[in-house]
Design an enzyme around this catalytic site. Structure first.
Site, PDB file in Angstrom:
ATOM      1  N   THR A 585       0.869  -1.362   0.095  1.00  0.00           N
ATOM      2  CA  THR A 585      -0.176   0.266   0.462  1.00  0.00           C
ATOM      3  C   THR A 585       1.253   1.181   0.193  1.00  0.00           C
ATOM      4  O   THR A 585       0.398   2.702  -0.180  1.00  0.00           O
ATOM      5  CB  THR A 585      -1.084  -0.003   1.240  1.00  0.00           C
ATOM      6  OG1 THR A 585      -0.005  -0.347   2.275  1.00  0.00           O
ATOM      7  CG2 THR A 585      -2.110  -1.094   0.804  1.00  0.00           C
ATOM      8  N   LYS A 589       0.534   5.037  -1.612  1.00  0.00           N
ATOM      9  CA  LYS A 589       0.633   6.063  -0.833  1.00  0.00           C
ATOM     10  C   LYS A 589       1.526   7.637  -1.927  1.00  0.00           C
ATOM     11  O   LYS A 589       1.806   8.350  -2.748  1.00  0.00           O
ATOM     12  CB  LYS A 589       1.264   6.473   0.002  1.00  0.00           C
ATOM     13  CG  LYS A 589       0.625   6.069   1.155  1.00  0.00           C
ATOM     14  CD  LYS A 589       0.807   5.138   2.259  1.00  0.00           C
ATOM     15  CE  LYS A 589       0.486   4.477   3.793  1.00  0.00           C
ATOM     16  NZ  LYS A 589       1.189   3.191   3.953  1.00  0.00           N
TER      17      LYS A 589
END
Ligand code: PLP
Length: 742
Positions: A585, A589
């Site tokens: 993840t 970002k």
């Protein structure tokens, strides 16, 4: 309305002040009001402790999900443990990682409300007695158990400007007031009770067969289910229609004991027959798998569960017995009965229990789900294909862009407005503006401001002065072999050696930034941190090479640090061995903040690549299939690579020749690569990685073209908002409706 109950042993929340004020829509007025009193709101923000009730990606995902569930107007609540100490704080001393306790509660947690009226009791140990009921049926009683009082602390989860607030409930263990144990003195009971919620297990991939960890898991699921079922019974006479009101989501293997616990409650406390209890149980649980690393597919010794949770063990045994019959009858193959067994080799295989029971099993990125279906759980997939589905992870773009990067927010607002805050697909509107010179220059300016903020932070904490016109090349994530921080630092060593050897070799200045915590017991990972620090020490103090390269290690990488780091990146390093990173993840970002991904075809990188293509992402390295082939045919030999490529040989030899300090210091790294045949294919991918890095440099030099690539990444990042992920869970697994706003 139907609600989701999200069970997770981890929520990596970070700070809440800005997030909560922004979501309430009062941030600006608070900022101006405080300014009237000469208080800078940012100074206030710095006073809040970072709530670190998680290890890394998995815990951060749970926190992002909570934000999106509330912000998208779904009813849903998180359940976890109120650890007194969060994930350890990392200090660097004498070139090594030191772990310091994270005393996040010392100043109190202003967001929580203790709810003693809602306390429940959880039972451990004891033994089983069967008693005959009036109807001739036997009923199970647990006698001489030890009882723990679990008190909930509730934290509000505030939706973005929609008047919706859900709850994150954290359980804390206290001594029972009525049921004190008779077989031990109060003092030992008290200290054992305190130990229960003492701390988070600082390891996201291995389970040390610890009784305490098992106790924590059971405490979470037993207390949570009791509390949820109690409130359900206020409006319903029985649990026959439980699944019309609740869906229980299991975030990874840690809360899987919820399955036999629900069976226990239905059968022993509400006198359901097995078949009916099983029908209810199999209709309410959904499970997410987060990793294919064998050591993280949780297994518990039968003896542990039998001792700590005797009734739960009997129920697992019965689930296993019936499941074996089902597999035997439908496949007729004994090896399949064995491969899918829940209990075998004196171990309880938690993942098998989850897949056998849950109505939905999902992976967290397209490639990962394919690997679940076709590789590690292929037997289950053939038997029950309808259960398997993919839900690619996401991140809340509000925390990670709108609040963390106000400079970029402003640029976007002037260009596409702010509808994207509630509707991240609107980010694609940027794609109509990627040839607009003003926009391109605006982006470069924003990036420079954000690099300056990070450079100031690094100057203050690391005393290293950075050039904001150098390429900020960043790898921040947990330290793990498969994430291959080693590949990155080997490339740095290679550049160092070339710069030293050849006065004509020049590169565009680069700042290599690392941040990573190593599990305290993960010896190799700690050695890699030592290597990064030693290489940095040598290079940063080399008057010639340091004109071109700086190496920075940011201490104690956590959510608050990530909020400063992500907006400042030019290059996002996502270089795991293909097939190993379930999703990632961090990659999302970075993309959302306009960095270029340099990565392997792994996890969600595959989906980033499919969205932005070869012009806007730099792909390198072996593919999952190729690695499977090399493994299967035993056709990879690390010594061949070493002997045939002199520059690779020099990099590896530098581990032993004292270039970076004491010549024995990095023996373990040398041995890990050379004597375990380079398990993670670091050297196999090295040349291609160097080429990719060279391409990154060439791209970076064309400033406006570079800005265009970054904007194309931002414009395509809406897919990776957890609003999209949660929408998919809600529609395809949970079957939830949105609460109407007004
Ligand atoms: C996002 C995040 C992670 C996960 O990073 P990956 O690169 O996906 O492994 C870990 N730790 C923190 C603090 C994060 O914010």
């Amino acid at each position: 309305m139907k609600q989701v109950i999200y069970f997770s042993m981890e929520f990596l929340i970070g700070r809440l002040l800005v997030n909560n004020m922004q979501n309430l829509g009062i941030y600006q007025v608070a900022k101006e009001g405080l300014a009237d009193f000469n208080i800078n709101i940012h100074d206030l923000e710095e006073k809040e402790n970072d709530a670190g009730l998680g290890n890394g990606g998995l815990g951060r995902l749970a926190a992002c999900f909570m934000d999106s569930i509330a912000s998208c107007g779904y009813p849903g609540h998180g359940y976890t443990i109120r650890y007194e100490y969060g994930f350890f704080r990392q200090k660097i001393e004498n070139g090594k990682q030191i772990e310091v306790p994270d005393q996040w509660l010392t100043l109190g947690n202003v967001w929580e409300i203790r709810k003693p009226k809602h306390a429940v009791e959880v039972s451990f140990y004891g033994h089983i007695e069967w008693r005959q009921g009036e109807n001739g049926r036997s009923y199970c009683h647990l006698v001489n158990a030890e009882h723990i009082r679990c008190v909930p602390y509730d934290m509000p989860v505030i939706g973005y400007e929609n008047k919706i607030t859900n709850t994150l409930r954290l359980w804390s263990a206290e001594p029972s007031s009525e049921n004190l144990p008779r077989n031990k003195d109060f003092h030992s009971y008290l200290s054992e009770t305190r130990e229960l919620c003492h701390g988070l297990y600082p390891d996201d991939s291995t389970e040390k067969g610890k009784m305490l960890r098992l106790k924590q898991q059971y405490l979470l699921v037993s207390a949570s289910l009791q509390s949820v079922l109690k409130s359900y019974l206020k409006e319903n006479r029985n649990f026959d229609n439980l699944s019309s009101r609740y869906v229980f989501h299991l975030n990874d293997t840690h809360p899987i004991l919820a399955i036999p616990e629900l069976m226990r409650i239905l059968i022993d406390e509400f006198y359901y027959e097995w078949d009916k209890a099983w029908e209810i149980t199999t209709s309410v649980f959904a499970y997410t798998n987060h990793t294919v690393m064998a050591e993280a597919l949780e297994k518990w010794p039968v003896s542990y569960i039998r001792t700590l949770l005797p009734r739960i063990y009997l129920i697992i045994e019965e689930i296993n017995r019936r499941f074996e019959i089902l597999v035997r009858n439908s496949t007729g193959q004994e090896e399949k009965v064995r491969s899918m067994a829940i209990i075998k080799d004196s171990m309880v295989h938690m993942t098998n229990l989850a897949i056998a029971t849950c109505f939905s099993v999902n992976g967290v990125a397209a490639l990962h789900t394919e690997i679940l279906k076709n590789e590690i759980f292929s037997d289950f997939y053939q038997l029950m294909p309808e259960k398997f589905n993919n839900k690619t992870n996401g991140i809340t773009h509000r925390r990670w862009l709108v609040f963390a990067n106000p400079e970029l927010r402003k640029l976007l607002a002037d260009c596409i407005g702010e509808d994207y805050i509630c509707n991240p697909n609107q980010l694609t509107k940027i794609l109509e503006n990627v040839n607009n010179k003003k926009m391109l220059r605006g982006f470069l300016d924003v990036k420079k401001q954000r690099k300056k903020i990070l450079a100031d932070y690094i100057y203050e904490h690391n005393h290293i002065k950075l050039d904001v016109d150098s390429i900020f090349d960043i790898q921040v994530k947990r330290l793990h072999s498969y994430k291959r921080q080693l590949l990155n630092i080997f490339h740095v060593i290679y550049l160092y050696q070339r710069l030293r050897a050849d006065a004509n070799f020049k590169i565009h200045p680069r700042t290599f930034i690392f941040g990573a915590k190593a599990a305290p017991s993960y010896f190799f990972a700690k050695k890699v941190i030592e290597l990064i620090l030693s290489v940095g020490e040598t290079i940063n103090n080399d008057p010639y090479v340091s004109q071109f390269i700086k190496v920075v290690f940011i201490e104690n990488y956590d959510v608050s640090k990530a909020e400063i780091i992500m907006p400042a990146a030019d290059i996002s390093e996502q270089i795991s061995t293909a097939g190993k990173e379930a999703s990632g993840t961090g990659n999302m970002k970075f993309m959302l903040n306009g960095a270029i991904t340099l990565g392997t075809l792994d996890g969600a990188n595959v989906e980033i690549y499919n969205l932005v293509g070869d012009d806007n992402m730099i792909l390198f390295g072996l593919k999952n299939q190729e690695i499977n082939e090399l493994r299967k045919n035993h056709s990879y030999n690390v010594w061949n690579v070493y002997n045939q490529d002199n520059e690779i040989k020099q990099v590896i030899d530098s581990l032993k020749d004292g270039t970076f300090g004491d010549s024995n210091k990095f023996n373990e790294i040398y041995n890990e690569i050379m004597y375990k045949n380079d398990e993670y294919f670091v050297l196999a991918d090295f040349r291609d990685y160097c080429k990719a890095q060279q391409k990154a440099e060439e791209w970076y030099k064309e400033r406006e073209q570079w800005a265009k690539k970054c904007l194309i990444n931002i414009g395509n990042s809406g897919f990776f908002s957890s609003d999209r992920t949660i929408g998919d869970y809600a529609k395809e697994i949970w079957h939830l409706k949105q609460i109407s706003d007004k």
